[in-house]
Write a protein that holds these residues in place. Structure first.
Motif, mmCIF file in Angstrom:
data_model
loop_
_atom_site.group_PDB
_atom_site.id
_atom_site.type_symbol
_atom_site.label_atom_id
_atom_site.label_comp_id
_atom_site.label_asym_id
_atom_site.label_seq_id
_atom_site.Cartn_x
_atom_site.Cartn_y
_atom_site.Cartn_z
ATOM 1 N N GLU A 247 -5.062 8.978 -5.885
ATOM 2 C CA GLU A 247 -4.805 7.984 -4.844
ATOM 3 C C GLU A 247 -3.675 7.023 -5.220
ATOM 4 O O GLU A 247 -3.273 6.178 -4.417
ATOM 5 C CB GLU A 247 -6.078 7.181 -4.557
ATOM 6 C CG GLU A 247 -7.159 7.974 -3.855
ATOM 7 C CD GLU A 247 -6.773 8.330 -2.429
ATOM 8 O OE1 GLU A 247 -6.018 7.561 -1.803
ATOM 9 O OE2 GLU A 247 -7.200 9.401 -1.946
ATOM 10 N N GLN B 274 1.444 1.378 0.440
ATOM 11 C CA GLN B 274 0.035 1.534 0.796
ATOM 12 C C GLN B 274 -0.156 1.756 2.306
ATOM 13 O O GLN B 274 -1.040 2.511 2.728
ATOM 14 C CB GLN B 274 -0.747 0.292 0.344
ATOM 15 C CG GLN B 274 -0.779 0.088 -1.166
ATOM 16 C CD GLN B 274 -1.388 1.266 -1.904
ATOM 17 O OE1 GLN B 274 -2.376 1.863 -1.452
ATOM 18 N NE2 GLN B 274 -0.791 1.636 -3.032
ATOM 19 N N LYS C 155 -8.485 -0.026 1.172
ATOM 20 C CA LYS C 155 -8.323 1.323 0.636
ATOM 21 C C LYS C 155 -9.402 1.628 -0.405
ATOM 22 O O LYS C 155 -9.985 2.721 -0.416
ATOM 23 C CB LYS C 155 -6.936 1.469 0.010
ATOM 24 C CG LYS C 155 -6.670 2.853 -0.550
ATOM 25 C CD LYS C 155 -5.223 3.017 -0.961
ATOM 26 C CE LYS C 155 -4.966 4.442 -1.458
ATOM 27 N NZ LYS C 155 -3.553 4.678 -1.753
ATOM 28 N N THR D 165 -1.965 4.865 4.035
ATOM 29 C CA THR D 165 -3.056 4.660 4.997
ATOM 30 C C THR D 165 -2.799 5.438 6.284
ATOM 31 O O THR D 165 -3.736 6.037 6.863
ATOM 32 C CB THR D 165 -3.209 3.159 5.313
ATOM 33 O OG1 THR D 165 -3.495 2.449 4.099
ATOM 34 C CG2 THR D 165 -4.354 2.915 6.299
#
Length: 863
Positions: free
Chosen positions: A284, A192, A235, A196
């Protein structure tokens, strides 16, 4: 759900694969496939339409039946060419029913084409956790490979980053070191974090050089939350509102959601209507779509999405989801999502004020609870049924009697099935206090009888049964009659039936009076729970009552077991009569095509009567049939006992020891897996005897006997006869005649009060006689000659009625008598006749003893 997905894929692989799978399943489970249909809807794509209804069994047997059939089912579809690997994550959250099913599959040593892989968070599982207890239990029989996973190492993190960016490890070192330092090697956080960096522009792709690059200072300055959930929350918050709401709704349902269920919640048909927000979530990497199933890519993503719902609004959201499912689901569709709907609605019931809506949800919980019971998932059933009861509130028995009765009755059965005996008693008391009629109370009485019986509280079981019979208008008189008086009553009742032929039996009507069928149900339940204790004071009134009702009102399933029990009890006193009554029991079973009672009927007749008239080995196939039938209806107790009879009889019939040892081990594995420890004890004597004869055990019978005696098992009286028999048999075979004689005396003392002793399938007089002869030769004491005459008399009677089965044993006894009395010429003649007769009629083990005795005699004569 996993198996539903599996069969959906199989259905797409062509007719040949479908045909192979279908044939394998039908061969393995046959008509029992209907038991699996509810749990695996896509199975119909392979098998076709299922019109066969499963055999009805009581609540406690449902889970056992489902697990046994599922075990055979998995064994059928897992083949060398198509092995099955079942992977389940987050086992720390698995319920008791799921853990039991996993245990069944993992402990199936016959399935060589199945691998189970499970994952769990060990920091959430202590020694008392259900998963830890189950793993310890499984590990006692099956090898478990444990793999402890840790965070990614610094070196591996560089490989991880280089693989994501498709660059050489040497060029990603600087980025990988930063990622490792900020994430501590946590794979989810690292993934993650990298996403990001890309989303914020610190990590970007250069088209001119065709490679990734990064702003090392920006990466260095980037701060991240301490745990994965906080990072994921950041997120998710960057997504459009529609995507956030979808994730929040899905997080309320669980780790995965069927496409059609999501459509019910959103009010959209996802197959035909584009849903951009859903596609964005998948892009995503937060959701994964597998066929028609949406799954969170990680459980931490689900937790992050759920954490975005304010705590004080969560129950309202659950209520909203459940209401949407109820609103949009058709009657047919509701059955497939009933657990989800009930779960969601139950979370928000405190916000429901409208009484009609409460009533609607209470009925839904009843439906969900009964479906959970039909699948053997009783822990879930208890939750649904208790929720339904709570929704009814005070004075529910007066306002909604039928619904209250149904909810409480099913709740009591489910509590009993998960071993919550104290709570079961409370639920039953509520029913008995409020029910309007004995018919409405009866299921509660039967549940309470099972509850007491499961706790070995025989007196309480009898008391409740007698109370139910009294309220039904059929009081049962239990008096302290002598054994002779009790047998006299049996003989008198037997005379009404013993002259009846099979043709005459067929003319007996089938019992139709519902009140009398109810009485027979209670009597049958009583008989089931007291038969193992062989207390004639209660058994005789029960079976005479059942036979009297049969004679007056016709036959029913319970009649078969009653007749078989009469045959079992009378065979020592009237073998011809017992045989005729036993034949009637089998005829009733055949005529009514019974399934639930068949294992008990076969146990009584083939285990206690048949061998007096036919060769013992002829009954072996019936015990195995009874075992299979018992497992199919979830009656594990009688399944294991029938398999014990198979093993014990096979041993006494001289079957090959190594293969029989494996059969015993398989039987004990089943007993262990289904926690039938008291029945496992029954198998241990013959198993340990085999080990001793194979040279693999020493004095184990004596050690186990000490363990059993130290316990408080109320079945010890009947089990002790079996133990002492095998103790004396081992002692005799190894020439320890004093011990053998002592074990015989202890066997007689332990069985003194029993109506029926353990006769080793009509061979006890033969084996006892051999010990008496050995002691007479050793001690020259007169008492052994008297005991010999007793055994000789019994064997002579057996030989007169069935010479093919007993004449060879009589000849050996006559040879031994001649040997002891010094009649050498007659002894030599009889020994020759005996060994020849054993060659023709005897079993291998008995034949060996005949040769040994003859050999010892001729050696003593220097011949």
């Amino acid at each position: 759900q996993l198996f539903s997905n599996h069969f959906a894929k199989v259905a797409q692989k062509g007719q040949e694969r479908i045909k192979q799978t279908k044939n394998a399943i039908i061969e393995a489970v046959d008509s029992d496939i209907s038991v699996l249909a509810q749990a695996i809807p896509t199975l119909s794509h392979i098998i076709g339409k299922l019109d066969i209804a499963p055999v009805h069994v009581s609540a406690a047997e449902l889970e056992n039946r489902f697990n046994f059939i599922f075990e055979k089912f998995v064994r059928a579809i897992a083949t060398p060419s198509h092995p099955i690997v079942l992977y389940l994550d987050d086992l720390q959250w698995a319920d008791a029913s799921s853990l039991n099913l996993i245990k069944t599959l993992v402990m199936d040593t016959k399935n060589k084409n199945f691998l189970f892989v499970g994952a769990f968070r060990d920091d959430e599982v202590n020694d008392e956790h259900p998963l830890a207890c189950q793993l310890q239990f499984i590990g006692e029989s099956v090898s478990i490979t444990r793999i402890k996973t840790t965070n990614i190492s610094k070196a591996s993190m560089n490989d991880f980053v280089s693989d994501i960016l498709q660059m050489s490890p040497s060029s990603t070192t600087s980025l990988a070191e930063l990622v490792y330092r900020k994430t501590g090697g946590n794979g989810l956080i690292a993934t993650q974090f990298i996403q990001t960096l890309w989303y914020e522009g610190s990590l970007y792709f250069l088209l001119d050089s065709n490679k990734w690059t990064w702003d090392i200072k920006a990466v260095e300055a980037k701060s991240i939350p301490e745990d994965a959930v906080e990072l994921l929350v950041e997120k998710i918050l960057q997504l459009p509102s529609a995507a956030r709401y979808i994730l929040q709704y899905l997080s309320c349902i669980g780790s995965s959601c069927h496409e059609s269920t999501l459509g019910l919640i959103t009010g959209q048909v996802l197959v035909s209507v584009p849903f951009p927000a859903l596609d964005m979530i998948i892009e995503e990497g937060l959701l994964i779509k597998e066929g028609i199933e949406y799954k969170f890519a990680h459980d931490q993503i689900q937790l992050a999405a759920y954490s975005l719902i304010p705590v004080n609004k969560r129950d309202c959201v659950h209520l909203q989801i459940g209401s949407m499912i109820l609103k949009h689901a058709s009657k047919e569709k509701l059955d497939s999502v009933i657990f989800i709907a009930a779960d969601q609605l139950n979370r928000g019931t405190k916000f429901i004020i409208d009484e009609d809506q409460k009533l609607q949800i209470a009925k839904l919980n009843l439906r969900a609870g009964e479906k959970a019971m039909s699948l053997g998932t009783f822990w879930s059933a208890v939750t649904y049924l208790k929720s339904g009861i709570d929704l009814l509130g005070n004075n529910s028995w007066a306002k909604m009697y039928d619904l209250s009765l149904q909810l409480h009755s099913s709740y009591a059965k489910s509590l009993y099935s998960i071993g919550k005996f104290s709570e079961t008693g409370q639920a039953v008391s509520m029913i008995i206090m409020n029910a309007k009629s004995i018919e409405d109370k009866l299921p509660a009485y039967l549940t309470l009888m099972k509850t007491f019986a499961a706790q070995k509280k025989v007196a309480e079981t009898i008391k409740i049964g007698l109370k139910a019979l009294d309220e039904l208008g059929e009081p049962l008189s239990v008096s302290n009659k002598t054994k002779e008086e009790s047998l006299g009553i049996l003989f008198q009742m037997k005379r009404h039936f013993e002259g009846m032929t099979k043709e005459q039996l067929k003319e007996l009507k089938i019992m139709e009076n519902p009140d009398k069928i109810t009485v027979m149900m209670v009597l049958d339940e009583l008989l089931l729970h007291v038969i193992y204790y062989l207390e004639e004071a209660i058994i005789v009134p029960i079976i005479t009552g059942m036979m009297s009702l049969t004679l007056t009102y016709g036959i029913c399933e319970a009649s078969s077991f009653a007749f078989a029990t009469v045959a079992f009890l009378l065979v020592d006193f009237d073998r011809e009569g017992a045989c005729r009554i036993g034949d009637l029991a089998l005829s009733i079973a055949e005529r009514l095509d019974i399934q639930n009672s068949l294992p008990r009927v076969y146990l009584s007749f083939y285990g206690g009567v048949h061998h007096y008239f036919e060769r013992t080995e002829d009954s072996l196939e019936y015990h195995m049939k009874a075992y299979e039938t018992a497992m199919r209806v979830g009656d594990v107790r009688n399944a294991v006992v029938n398999r014990y009879f198979y093993c014990s009889k096979s041993f006494l019939c001289g079957k090959e020891l190594v293969s029989l040892k494996n059969e015993c081990e398989s039987t004990m594995e089943v007993a262990t897996r289904y926690k039938q420890e008291s029945k496992k004890i029954l198998i241990l004597p013959v198993y340990k005897t085999m080990l001793r004869l194979l040279g693999q055990s020493d004095n184990s019978l004596q050690k186990i006997e000490e363990i059993i005696k130290s316990g408080s098992n109320p079945e010890w009286n009947i089990l002790s006869g079996v133990w002492f028999f095998y103790r004396f048999l081992v002692a005799y075979i190894f020439g320890d005649y004093d011990v053998a004689a002592n074990m015989l005396e202890q066997k007689r003392e332990a069985e003194e009060r029993l109506v029926r002793k353990f006769k080793a399938f009509s061979t006890i007089d033969f084996w006892e006689g051999l010990v008496f002869f050995a002691m007479a030769r050793k001690t020259k004491e007169q008492k052994w000659l008297h005991r010999i005459q007793e055994s000789l008399s019994n064997v002579r009677k057996q030989a007169q009625s069935l010479p093919a089965h007993f004449q060879h044993r009589l000849l050996l006894f006559e040879a031994e008598i001649a040997n002891i009395t010094g009649d050498v010429e007659r002894a030599a003649e009889k020994y020759e006749l005996a060994v020849n007769a054993f060659d023709e009629y005897g079993y291998t083990n008995e034949q060996a003893i005949a040769y040994e005795r003859a050999g010892d005699f001729f050696v003593s004569q220097h011949d």
